[in-house]
Motif scaffolding. Structure first.
Motif, mmCIF file in Angstrom:
data_model
loop_
_atom_site.group_PDB
_atom_site.id
_atom_site.type_symbol
_atom_site.label_atom_id
_atom_site.label_comp_id
_atom_site.label_asym_id
_atom_site.label_seq_id
_atom_site.Cartn_x
_atom_site.Cartn_y
_atom_site.Cartn_z
ATOM 1 N N TRP A 147 0.862 -1.434 0.039
ATOM 2 C CA TRP A 147 0.100 0.034 0.208
ATOM 3 C C TRP A 147 0.822 1.389 0.047
ATOM 4 C CZ3 TRP A 147 -4.089 2.230 -1.585
ATOM 5 C CH2 TRP A 147 -4.639 3.240 -0.844
ATOM 6 N N LEU A 151 0.957 4.470 -2.692
ATOM 7 C CA LEU A 151 0.817 5.819 -2.323
ATOM 8 C C LEU A 151 1.815 6.637 -2.939
ATOM 9 C CD1 LEU A 151 -0.456 5.503 1.265
ATOM 10 C CD2 LEU A 151 -1.869 6.064 -0.636
ATOM 11 N N ARG A 154 1.350 7.398 -6.527
ATOM 12 C CA ARG A 154 0.344 8.479 -6.657
ATOM 13 C C ARG A 154 1.336 9.966 -6.589
ATOM 14 N NH1 ARG A 154 -4.967 6.589 -3.296
ATOM 15 N NH2 ARG A 154 -5.370 4.726 -4.348
ATOM 16 N N TYR A 232 -6.589 -0.480 5.504
ATOM 17 C CA TYR A 232 -6.209 0.656 4.888
ATOM 18 C C TYR A 232 -7.779 1.267 4.233
ATOM 19 C CZ TYR A 232 -5.053 -1.398 0.293
ATOM 20 O OH TYR A 232 -5.098 -1.850 -0.851
ATOM 21 N N ASP A 234 -9.527 3.970 1.527
ATOM 22 C CA ASP A 234 -9.383 4.844 0.320
ATOM 23 C C ASP A 234 -10.722 5.447 -0.354
ATOM 24 O OD1 ASP A 234 -7.199 5.882 -1.478
ATOM 25 O OD2 ASP A 234 -7.429 4.314 -2.911
ATOM 26 N N TYR A 256 -15.235 7.685 2.073
ATOM 27 C CA TYR A 256 -14.295 6.558 1.749
ATOM 28 C C TYR A 256 -14.981 5.458 1.179
ATOM 29 C CZ TYR A 256 -10.894 8.728 5.275
ATOM 30 O OH TYR A 256 -9.928 9.461 5.866
#
Length: 573
Positions: A147, A151, A154, A232, A234, A256
């Motif tokens: 994860w 990120l 991104r 997590y 998102d 979310y």
């Protein structure tokens, strides 16, 4: 609810002095190696580790010579060319690569790196595949969670040795998933038993170091007891508001959409080693201790892959998901190199009054008209009339909708879905996304050709209602508890059972792991009747795994007299 734990961890006994947190502590530990006049320190990195780690290690070790192992690989353009058959031109879909890291190493450059190793002095060998140059005198593995890599993509991080920092993050993730992470995981397992120290580089600026023995003992402990993965969350274009409240998330966030709470290939594990919490990819456990975790039957069937995942889809106060279908097994195998497909189900954790699930086709749908209207809508014409072609069933709390591959489906707005699914990545062929753009401002990937090739056109209203909507059968009913078979469909390998009880229920995971979620009630206590592990407490909406090696266990309410409901999934044998 305050009970939901976003930071679950497993304490590792017997290693209180075997982990160090923060740059100063890590430097202090590594500096001891610099006292040796002749020493080769190897720091092998997972792709995506930040450059700050090199500077940290270099400053601590004070080497006389540095060899960067990244340089033994082909350059970025040639790497891309060699990977291209597995990357394809699609934004999200590639073809699984089953080779090894050495396939991307330039043998001439590797020989030169080996020949350049000094015979004396302090030498640092650093980077991806560093141990291919030499295993050295001390070996550190710098790990990174999946994860966190996503990120960083991104935020502009490129792929390994690529110059694609500004590229669409979905394409970077695809390159990681289908090629880079495959070979890196395989390489990691080749050296895992030989690692002297693991370096947790997930939190930039806060490195954490732990001895290899502490980490391995921690994973052994996890494989013998119930545990949770680090969830997590998102946002998404269709996301809702439910998880904010129940999972204690940022109330100021727009929404979310997803939570991965039970996906070992994506989630992390926290190990508490002394006063330090070390984060590792949960996939390390799957790859390093597959038999203890999965059970021998599952290992022989799936290999070192965790075949079931639990995740959340929150459309409470949000929008419909995309109308979609998953590939049939032959299609996913022949087109993408995957060994099994993404069968799934929607368990409704909560629902608004107008909640629903789109599932299967209406009777006597004209296939040509269906495809014509899809393509017309995608080209900017009239909106696709979904309810003219697709069933929309009302949904309420504790309903269970089964979705074998090939079945057209999506959750409508105002539903909170616990998705119980097989785990082959993101093989979702979106057919219609209600005319939306993604959060990145780009049209979300649509795969009409793939979708049309996989829709099972005989799954129409009456068949779906009889086979896929609340196909619930009572297995056991007594004053103590109610056990129900809630799915999945006979075409799917996953079995799910729902338990409703105010007392204690007995279970046995010896034949294969169990994955569970507390779908009603405040808390539950999981215990070993043989005292094999310490009592384990879970809260509402938390997913947890009971490894095969944990064997027999019981589940009871955490509050005396309270009724709890939990769903248990396992591989049907």
């Amino acid at each position: 609810m305050a009970g939901y734990d976003k930071y679950p961890e497993t304490r590792v006994p017997g290693h209180d002095g075997d982990a160090w947190e923060g740059a100063a502590a890590v430097v202090g530990k590594l500096a001891v190696l610099a006292n040796e006049r002749n020493h080769t320190l190897v720091v092998e990195c997972y792709p995506g580790v930040a450059g700050e780690v090199l500077e940290l290690v270099r400053g601590a070790f004070n080497p006389d010579a540095v060899i960067i192992s990244d340089d033994v690989f082909y350059d970025g353009d040639e790497l891309t060319e060699r990977m291209q058959p597995h990357l394809t031109d699609d934004r999200v879909r590639g073809v699984m690569y089953y080779g090894c890291m050495e396939d991307f190493v330039n043998p001439t450059k590797l020989d030169m790196a080996r020949e350049s190793l000094p015979e004396c002095g302090r030498t640092l060998v650093y980077g991806v595949g560093a141990g291919l140059v030499t295993m050295g005198d001390s070996f550190i593995y710098c790990d990174l969670a999946r994860w966190e890599i996503e990120l960083r993509y991104r935020r502009g991080m490129p792929n390994f040795r690529a110059h694609n920092g500004g590229e669409d993050s979905l394409r970077k993730i695809k390159r990681g998933y289908f090629v880079e992470w495959r070979v890196a995981d395989k390489r990691k397992m080749q050296v895992f038993d030989r690692v002297d120290f693991f370096l947790d580089s997930n939190l930039e600026g806060v490195p954490k170091l732990a001895t290899g023995d502490a980490v391995r003992d921690g994973l052994r402990a996890v494989a013998m007891q119930p545990f949770r993965l680090v969830p997590y969350f998102d946002p998404g274009v269709w996301g809702g508001q439910w998880m904010k409240r129940v999972c204690g998330l940022d109330p100021a966030a727009d929404n979310y959409a997803w939570s991965f709470d039970g996906v070992p290939e994506e989630n992390s594990l926290y190990l508490r080693i002394g006063e330090t919490r070390v984060e590792l990819p949960a996939q390390d456990l799957v790859l390093w201790r597959p038999v203890e975790l999965l059970g021998l039957k599952n290992y022989c069937r799936f290999g070192a892959e965790f075949p079931i995942r639990f995740d959340f889809l929150d459309t409470m106060g949000g929008q419909n998901l995309s109308l979609q279908v998953h590939p049939m097994t032959e299609y996913i195998r022949s087109h993408f190199g995957m060994t099994y497909t993404q069968d799934e189900s929607y368990y409704i954790l909560d629902a608004g009054e107008d909640a629903g699930v789109f599932l299967g086709l209406r009777e006597r749908v004209d296939r040509e008209a269906f495809e014509h209207d899809l393509r017309l809508a995608q080209e900017g014409g009239p909106s696709f009339p979904a309810e003219s072609y697709v069933n929309r069933f009302p949904a309420k709390k504790h309903d269970h909708f089964l979705v074998p591959a090939g079945t057209l489906h999506c959750s409508a707005a105002n539903a909170m879905v616990l998705e119980i699914s097989a785990t082959p990545y993101n093989f979702t062929f979106k057919l219609w996304d209600w005319g939306r753009l993604g959060l990145d401002g780009l049209p979300r990937p649509i795969h009409i050709d793939d979708g049309m090739a996989n829709i099972q056109w005989d799954r129409t209203t009456e068949w779906v209602r009889e086979n896929l909507v609340n196909a619930i059968e009572v297995v056991h009913e007594s004053d103590d508890y109610l056990e129900e078979h809630t799915g999945l469909h006979e075409l799917e390998f996953i079995e799910t059972r729902r338990f409703t009880t105010t007392g204690t229920t007995a279970h046995d995971a010896t034949d294969g792991f169990h994955m569970l979620n507390l779908v009603d009630g405040t808390s539950a206590v999981v215990e070993s009747p043989d005292g094999f592990f310490e009592p384990f407490i879970v809260h509402y909406a938390e997913t947890f795994i009971v490894p095969a090696a944990a064997g027999r266990y019981t589940v009871r309410p955490g509050c005396v007299g309270e009724q709890i409901v939990f769903v248990k999934a396992f591989v049907r044998h």
